[in-house]
Design a protein around this motif. Structure first.
Motif, PDB file in Angstrom:
ATOM      1  N   VAL A 168     -34.706  29.731 -19.894  1.00  9.58           N
ATOM      2  CA  VAL A 168     -34.714  30.179 -18.503  1.00  9.58           C
ATOM      3  C   VAL A 168     -34.454  29.009 -17.565  1.00  9.58           C
ATOM      4  O   VAL A 168     -33.676  29.111 -16.613  1.00  9.58           O
ATOM      5  CB  VAL A 168     -36.056  30.857 -18.152  1.00  9.58           C
ATOM      6  CG1 VAL A 168     -36.069  31.282 -16.686  1.00  9.58           C
ATOM      7  CG2 VAL A 168     -36.296  32.061 -19.052  1.00  9.58           C
ATOM      8  N   VAL A 172     -31.341  28.915 -14.803  1.00  7.82           N
ATOM      9  CA  VAL A 172     -31.486  29.023 -13.346  1.00  7.82           C
ATOM     10  C   VAL A 172     -30.907  27.808 -12.620  1.00  7.82           C
ATOM     11  O   VAL A 172     -31.067  27.678 -11.402  1.00  7.82           O
ATOM     12  CB  VAL A 172     -32.957  29.222 -12.931  1.00  7.82           C
ATOM     13  CG1 VAL A 172     -33.508  30.506 -13.524  1.00  7.82           C
ATOM     14  CG2 VAL A 172     -33.818  28.016 -13.333  1.00  7.82           C
ATOM     15  N   GLU A 185     -37.732  29.921  -5.657  1.00 11.28           N
ATOM     16  CA  GLU A 185     -36.386  29.809  -6.235  1.00 11.28           C
ATOM     17  C   GLU A 185     -36.388  30.097  -7.733  1.00 11.28           C
ATOM     18  O   GLU A 185     -35.547  30.877  -8.223  1.00 11.28           O
ATOM     19  CB  GLU A 185     -35.802  28.418  -5.992  1.00 11.28           C
ATOM     20  CG  GLU A 185     -34.407  28.269  -6.595  1.00 11.28           C
ATOM     21  CD  GLU A 185     -33.776  26.908  -6.363  1.00 11.28           C
ATOM     22  OE1 GLU A 185     -32.632  26.718  -6.819  1.00 11.28           O
ATOM     23  OE2 GLU A 185     -34.414  26.036  -5.736  1.00 11.28           O
ATOM     24  N   LEU A 186     -37.299  29.491  -8.468  1.00  8.92           N
ATOM     25  CA  LEU A 186     -37.297  29.665  -9.919  1.00  8.92           C
ATOM     26  C   LEU A 186     -37.505  31.125 -10.337  1.00  8.92           C
ATOM     27  O   LEU A 186     -36.710  31.660 -11.122  1.00  8.92           O
ATOM     28  CB  LEU A 186     -38.354  28.759 -10.557  1.00  8.92           C
ATOM     29  CG  LEU A 186     -38.144  27.244 -10.426  1.00  8.92           C
ATOM     30  CD1 LEU A 186     -39.280  26.493 -11.114  1.00  8.92           C
ATOM     31  CD2 LEU A 186     -36.803  26.828 -11.009  1.00  8.92           C
ATOM     32  N   LYS A 189     -34.490  33.552  -9.052  1.00  9.99           N
ATOM     33  CA  LYS A 189     -33.269  33.367  -9.831  1.00  9.99           C
ATOM     34  C   LYS A 189     -33.415  33.956 -11.229  1.00  9.99           C
ATOM     35  O   LYS A 189     -32.493  34.586 -11.754  1.00  9.99           O
ATOM     36  CB  LYS A 189     -32.924  31.878  -9.931  1.00  9.99           C
ATOM     37  CG  LYS A 189     -32.183  31.311  -8.736  1.00  9.99           C
ATOM     38  CD  LYS A 189     -31.782  29.872  -9.008  1.00  9.99           C
ATOM     39  CE  LYS A 189     -30.921  29.300  -7.902  1.00  9.99           C
ATOM     40  NZ  LYS A 189     -30.589  27.873  -8.161  1.00  9.99           N
ATOM     41  N   ALA A 190     -34.580  33.742 -11.841  1.00  8.92           N
ATOM     42  CA  ALA A 190     -34.806  34.274 -13.191  1.00  8.92           C
ATOM     43  C   ALA A 190     -34.719  35.798 -13.187  1.00  8.92           C
ATOM     44  O   ALA A 190     -34.114  36.401 -14.089  1.00  8.92           O
ATOM     45  CB  ALA A 190     -36.164  33.816 -13.713  1.00  8.92           C
ATOM     46  N   ARG A 193     -31.083  36.969 -12.450  1.00  5.12           N
ATOM     47  CA  ARG A 193     -30.175  36.653 -13.554  1.00  5.12           C
ATOM     48  C   ARG A 193     -30.549  37.359 -14.859  1.00  5.12           C
ATOM     49  O   ARG A 193     -29.947  37.110 -15.892  1.00  5.12           O
ATOM     50  CB  ARG A 193     -30.091  35.141 -13.734  1.00  5.12           C
ATOM     51  CG  ARG A 193     -29.454  34.467 -12.524  1.00  5.12           C
ATOM     52  CD  ARG A 193     -29.264  32.975 -12.656  1.00  5.12           C
ATOM     53  NE  ARG A 193     -28.722  32.436 -11.413  1.00  5.12           N
ATOM     54  CZ  ARG A 193     -28.386  31.164 -11.211  1.00  5.12           C
ATOM     55  NH1 ARG A 193     -28.528  30.288 -12.201  1.00  5.12           N
ATOM     56  NH2 ARG A 193     -27.903  30.776 -10.046  1.00  5.12           N
ATOM     57  N   VAL A 230     -30.544  33.402  -2.897  1.00 11.02           N
ATOM     58  CA  VAL A 230     -30.652  34.214  -4.105  1.00 11.02           C
ATOM     59  C   VAL A 230     -30.279  35.667  -3.802  1.00 11.02           C
ATOM     60  O   VAL A 230     -29.678  36.351  -4.643  1.00 11.02           O
ATOM     61  CB  VAL A 230     -32.068  34.124  -4.702  1.00 11.02           C
ATOM     62  CG1 VAL A 230     -32.155  34.946  -5.991  1.00 11.02           C
ATOM     63  CG2 VAL A 230     -32.444  32.669  -4.990  1.00 11.02           C
ATOM     64  N   TYR A 241     -23.692  35.896 -13.083  1.00 11.71           N
ATOM     65  CA  TYR A 241     -24.679  34.965 -13.630  1.00 11.71           C
ATOM     66  C   TYR A 241     -25.770  35.685 -14.413  1.00 11.71           C
ATOM     67  O   TYR A 241     -26.722  35.060 -14.867  1.00 11.71           O
ATOM     68  CB  TYR A 241     -25.316  34.156 -12.497  1.00 11.71           C
ATOM     69  CG  TYR A 241     -24.293  33.441 -11.639  1.00 11.71           C
ATOM     70  CD1 TYR A 241     -23.683  32.281 -12.077  1.00 11.71           C
ATOM     71  CD2 TYR A 241     -23.927  33.966 -10.404  1.00 11.71           C
ATOM     72  CE1 TYR A 241     -22.729  31.644 -11.303  1.00 11.71           C
ATOM     73  CE2 TYR A 241     -22.979  33.333  -9.618  1.00 11.71           C
ATOM     74  CZ  TYR A 241     -22.381  32.170 -10.067  1.00 11.71           C
ATOM     75  OH  TYR A 241     -21.433  31.540  -9.297  1.00 11.71           O
TER      76      TYR A 241
END
Length: 256
Positions: A168, A172, A185-186, A189-190, A193, A230, A241
């Motif tokens: 992961v 990201v 953010e982490l 995005k995970a 995606r 995001v 993505y």
């Protein structure tokens, strides 16, 4: 899944870091979890580095790395993510606010096959102790906004205490946040995606020593930038993505 890494960003946390490390090492060792702890010294001007190095003499699983980037919570985490060696990584605060027993719970969920595990301080039976009322109000407003914008049932996206499988973290990239906005953010995005995720109720305790590094006035625009970044990826990237899963793997899900 054999080894868990714990990344702890630390800026002037000499008064708290030994208590934090002691509790985490004891909890993970008691559960026979193979682990390492990477403490990232974020340009501290106190004795944080000395305290960690002294502790590491007794616990070789602990190591100190300097943050080669400029000072910042997100930069420190990013520097830790550059060097961790485990199959998964948990991001934990240096001020003993996170409960080490919840790290164990995160690891169990990762071993069940989830890509990400997110903590929630605001679901039963989580316990929150001495959360400043003004920060609590802003926290609740911000998290309601994020959840509504992305159509999620998760109510604590801004919580820094989360865990991710190694793939992961690779998936990201690039990580843009230099400060506390990395906490949204982490996971966002995970999720966008296509990585699988679950939620665990987590306890939180206000720090006993030192002062919080979080500056509300400095973070509003930075959070908004990452959220919109995001969101644009979700709306306009046409899934370029997004993870393409094999049949039989755990799909992205909200699991209570």
């Amino acid at each position: 899944m054999e080894k868990l890494s714990v990344v702890i960003p630390a800026h002037n946390e000499a008064a708290n870091i030994v208590e934090t490390l002691t509790a985490i090492c004891a909890a993970l060792d008691a559960e026979r979890i193979i682990f390492e702890i990477v403490v990232v010294d974020d340009h501290s001007t106190d004795t944080t580095s000395e305290a960690v190095n002294l502790f590491a003499l007794r616990w070789p699983q602990v190591r100190l790395v300097p943050n080669p980037r400029s000072n910042g919570f997100g930069n420190a985490i990013n520097s830790g993510l550059d060097v961790f060696t485990g199959d998964a990584v948990a991001i934990v605060m240096a001020d003993a606010s996170d409960d080490p027993r919840d790290i164990v719970a995160y690891w169990r969920k990762l071993c069940q096959g989830y890509d990400c595990v997110f903590g929630s301080r605001f679901m039963r039976p989580a316990r929150v102790v001495d959360y400043p009322i003004y920060k609590l109000a802003l926290n609740r407003i911000g998290n309601v906004f994020i959840a509504a914008l992305f159509g999620l049932g998760y109510n604590d996206m801004t919580n820094a205490f989360k865990a991710f499988r190694r793939e992961v973290i690779a998936g990201v990239q690039p990580i843009l946040s230099h400060h506390f906005n990395i906490t949204v953010e982490l996971p966002l995005k995970a999720i966008v995606r296509g990585y699988s995720w679950t939620i665990v109720p987590t306890n939180w305790y206000n720090r006993k020593e030192g002062v919080s590094k979080f500056k509300i006035k400095e973070m509003g625009s930075r959070y908004l930038f990452i959220i919109l970044y995001v969101l644009i990826e979700k709306w306009l990237s046409r899934g370029d993505y997004r993870l393409r899963r094999q049949p039989g793997t755990i799909a992205s899900t909200l699991h209570r």
